[in-house]
Design an enzyme around this catalytic site. Sequence first.
Site, mmCIF file in Angstrom:
data_model
loop_
_atom_site.group_PDB
_atom_site.id
_atom_site.type_symbol
_atom_site.label_atom_id
_atom_site.label_comp_id
_atom_site.label_asym_id
_atom_site.label_seq_id
_atom_site.Cartn_x
_atom_site.Cartn_y
_atom_site.Cartn_z
ATOM 1 N N GLU A 113 0.848 -1.201 0.000
ATOM 2 C CA GLU A 113 0.000 0.000 0.000
ATOM 3 C C GLU A 113 0.875 1.239 0.000
ATOM 4 O O GLU A 113 2.059 1.160 0.340
ATOM 5 C CB GLU A 113 -0.853 0.036 1.283
ATOM 6 C CG GLU A 113 -1.837 -1.079 1.381
ATOM 7 C CD GLU A 113 -2.430 -1.179 2.778
ATOM 8 O OE1 GLU A 113 -2.338 -0.224 3.560
ATOM 9 O OE2 GLU A 113 -2.982 -2.240 3.080
ATOM 10 N N LYS A 115 2.171 4.636 1.640
ATOM 11 C CA LYS A 115 2.269 5.141 3.015
ATOM 12 C C LYS A 115 1.887 6.617 2.968
ATOM 13 O O LYS A 115 2.690 7.458 2.560
ATOM 14 C CB LYS A 115 3.686 4.939 3.561
ATOM 15 C CG LYS A 115 3.789 5.278 5.040
ATOM 16 C CD LYS A 115 5.146 4.887 5.574
ATOM 17 C CE LYS A 115 5.270 5.024 7.074
ATOM 18 N NZ LYS A 115 4.723 6.203 7.682
ATOM 19 N N ASP A 117 1.148 10.326 3.908
ATOM 20 C CA ASP A 117 1.854 11.198 4.841
ATOM 21 C C ASP A 117 0.865 12.147 5.515
ATOM 22 O O ASP A 117 0.714 13.300 5.121
ATOM 23 C CB ASP A 117 2.932 11.980 4.080
ATOM 24 C CG ASP A 117 3.910 12.632 5.022
ATOM 25 O OD1 ASP A 117 3.887 12.316 6.224
ATOM 26 O OD2 ASP A 117 4.707 13.474 4.556
ATOM 27 N N TYR A 226 -7.002 2.113 5.863
ATOM 28 C CA TYR A 226 -6.111 1.018 5.484
ATOM 29 C C TYR A 226 -6.094 -0.146 6.484
ATOM 30 O O TYR A 226 -5.220 -1.012 6.404
ATOM 31 C CB TYR A 226 -4.684 1.519 5.272
ATOM 32 C CG TYR A 226 -4.156 2.436 6.368
ATOM 33 C CD1 TYR A 226 -3.957 1.971 7.660
ATOM 34 C CD2 TYR A 226 -3.854 3.764 6.089
ATOM 35 C CE1 TYR A 226 -3.481 2.804 8.650
ATOM 36 C CE2 TYR A 226 -3.366 4.606 7.076
ATOM 37 C CZ TYR A 226 -3.187 4.113 8.348
ATOM 38 O OH TYR A 226 -2.726 4.944 9.319
ATOM 39 N N LYS A 313 10.627 3.676 3.265
ATOM 40 C CA LYS A 313 10.498 5.131 3.108
ATOM 41 C C LYS A 313 11.279 5.615 1.900
ATOM 42 O O LYS A 313 12.440 5.245 1.727
ATOM 43 C CB LYS A 313 11.057 5.826 4.361
ATOM 44 C CG LYS A 313 10.230 5.584 5.579
ATOM 45 C CD LYS A 313 9.534 6.850 5.984
ATOM 46 C CE LYS A 313 9.219 6.832 7.450
ATOM 47 N NZ LYS A 313 9.055 8.112 8.029
ATOM 48 N N CYS A 407 12.879 48.486 0.169
ATOM 49 C CA CYS A 407 11.915 47.783 -0.680
ATOM 50 C C CYS A 407 12.442 47.762 -2.117
ATOM 51 O O CYS A 407 12.823 48.805 -2.650
ATOM 52 C CB CYS A 407 10.567 48.502 -0.620
ATOM 53 S SG CYS A 407 9.372 47.802 -1.762
ATOM 54 N N CYS A 410 9.815 50.197 -4.188
ATOM 55 C CA CYS A 410 9.600 51.637 -3.966
ATOM 56 C C CYS A 410 10.702 52.269 -3.120
ATOM 57 O O CYS A 410 10.643 53.449 -2.802
ATOM 58 C CB CYS A 410 8.229 51.867 -3.327
ATOM 59 S SG CYS A 410 8.150 51.301 -1.616
ATOM 60 N N CYS A 425 7.430 46.123 3.804
ATOM 61 C CA CYS A 425 7.550 47.474 3.260
ATOM 62 C C CYS A 425 6.340 48.226 3.798
ATOM 63 O O CYS A 425 5.195 47.839 3.535
ATOM 64 C CB CYS A 425 7.524 47.441 1.737
ATOM 65 S SG CYS A 425 7.233 49.086 1.050
ATOM 66 N N CYS A 431 3.314 51.716 -2.742
ATOM 67 C CA CYS A 431 4.241 50.730 -3.297
ATOM 68 C C CYS A 431 3.477 49.871 -4.318
ATOM 69 O O CYS A 431 2.498 49.214 -3.964
ATOM 70 C CB CYS A 431 4.787 49.900 -2.132
ATOM 71 S SG CYS A 431 5.821 48.529 -2.612
#
Length: 675
Positions: A113, A115, A117, A226, A313, A407, A410, A425, A431
């Site tokens: 099957e 796995k 997560d 499962y 894994k 920034c 600007c 900013c 901006c």
Amino acid sequence: MNFEEAKIRIAALSTALHEHNYAYYTLSNPVIADFEFDQLLNELLALEKQYPDLITDNSPSQRVGGSITKNFQTVTHRYPMMSLGNTYNEQDLIDFDLRIKKQIEDNFEYVCELKFDGLAIGLTYENGLLKQAVTRGDGSKGDDVTANVRTIKSIPLQLPVGADYPANFEVRGEILMHRTVFEQLNKDRDELGETAYANPRNFASGTLKMQDSKEVAKRNLDCFIYFFLTDNSNFKNHSESLNKLISWGFKVSPTFTICKDINEVHDFIQKWEKERFDLSYDIDGVVLKVNNYDQQQELGFTAKSPRWAISYKYKAAEVETKLLSVSYQVGRTGAITPVANLQPVLLAGTTVKRASLHNADQIEKLDLYEGDIVKVEKGGEIIPKIIEVNKSKRDLFAQKITYITECPECHTPLIRKAGEAHHYCPNELGCSPQVIGKMQHFTARKAMNIDSLGDETIEQLYKAGLILTIADIYELKNKRAAMLALDRFAERSVDNIIAGIESSKKNAFEKVLFGLGIRYVGETVAKKLAVHFRTIDALMQADFESLILVDEIGERIAESVLQYFSNPAQVQQINKLKHAGLNFESSSIEKIVEGANLKGLSFVISGVFSNFSREELKEKIEANGGKISSSISSKLNYLVAGDNMGPSKLQKATELGIKIISDEELFTLIKNLPL
Ligand code: IVH
């Protein structure tokens, strides 16, 4: 409709809704349109509102959520929730297979099957009804998260009547969030200035522990089953159980495969190592289980895990490439996000050119230098991330990456507030990406829904100087000629844009409020504020104290709202929008009247209640003739106090001699009984 008739109709609606839900979320094969589904659900909700005694725990209405769990009860698992041994390479798998062969003489087969997560969940069913959902916890005890789990649409609340399931059984599965849902919700969080989750698993886990199941319902979690457990199973093997679970309406991933030997297991592993990136959710490996139950029993368990199952894994896909440069993006809220531009490289089937760097701390942690050779990993997120620098390949004269101080758009000096991860900013109204982003947010589907004014059009109109603030959008009708002079603007598209803008004026106050883009004021918060204050004027006059009295409004949101309205430019913009005819008032919702036993009495509701949300208590009070006050004063009659109420509020009420009552006592008052 009388009580008996309602009972029959509710049963019919419930069965139909359970079936449609199954067709949509488990089979991905809906038989009716969303609109028709909503109509059935609304009919059920209305009947249940009229006859609350007919509401059952497993009614399809419970999918919407609404209950509040203050403390999750600890529950002892009837069957301990074990973990699995891990393997990372072929040799470990071969050893596992040899160990089994040594112990079992007959032939045996594996079930392989994916796995998943996510987070393990145990679901108990009694007579075909979902009774309890418990998290793994420490394996012997977990948290009861039943109310939240009821909102997960692929988990059956009621199994088909007459099917051959035992009266009592448990299934185990994995709760997860699909990547697209994760990306969207995380983007919303990021835009609201809330910390983004690192991956779908963390988001799913955070969601399952939320107190308000209504919020959980909005997050579209999913669940793959499962495992099947019961005291006296009639089934011979695991794959037979999985097929039965499918026939009872559980969502079992159809990817499970019977493998005759370890070579076939190997093929399964190889196949999914590549194809896992095509799935809409994350897997971190493969699980193999000996299929036959008698053989499983023969193999038994170690202290922590079964000897008849193991997981393999996958290693995260990673590759080395060169960092070409770091660029900085400015978001709608002014948050700066650094992005690594990379020498294009193939990783898990796609060409990677960019990687997210999150914030200044992350750059510092990686100790990044210009031209570094970096290791890039593709995990759950769509944008890969840099996990480390190969310092042995660093050029001797390379320069350290220093975070920008201005920034990039600007040139305003950036700020970073204590405790916050991002630089900002502060030039909110001047901006460009912030201004454009705010207009795009304002016209978005969840806000004013002006779909004739798409993101690119907004950018083009802004660059042409035709719209510089949200309020300018409503002036566009006077700028037809200037619009027609632009590239790609024809009479018809201009007509469409203007018609879309005009009809957006019909939107409810809460949509307008959300559209303003006040930091931390998302859809839900906007709705709460609109319902509570009713008008923008009342909201603008609200002080900190009265803001935090609103259900779910905490200090951070309250401060943000106050800061927004303290800016004269924003107030001026609101005045212009008012003048343009936008809705700044909640339409008076028809109030339900239940009685008048609270007539002439005023209430403040504060704290958290185990059985009701504050909104529900408020509705109850108003339905019985009482008034909700926004602050504690000597005129107040009752303070309805829940848990975790602010100490200052309690102190003030005590000083003024206000009666402090519980939610239960409130219901005593409603029934006109003595306290
Ligand atoms: S079976 C006694 N099957 O992996 C064995 N677990 O490391 C029970 N998981 O806690 C687990 N996909 O959360 C099993 N197809 C799958 C799985 C799976 C994911 C998770 C589960 C478990 C953990 C064990």
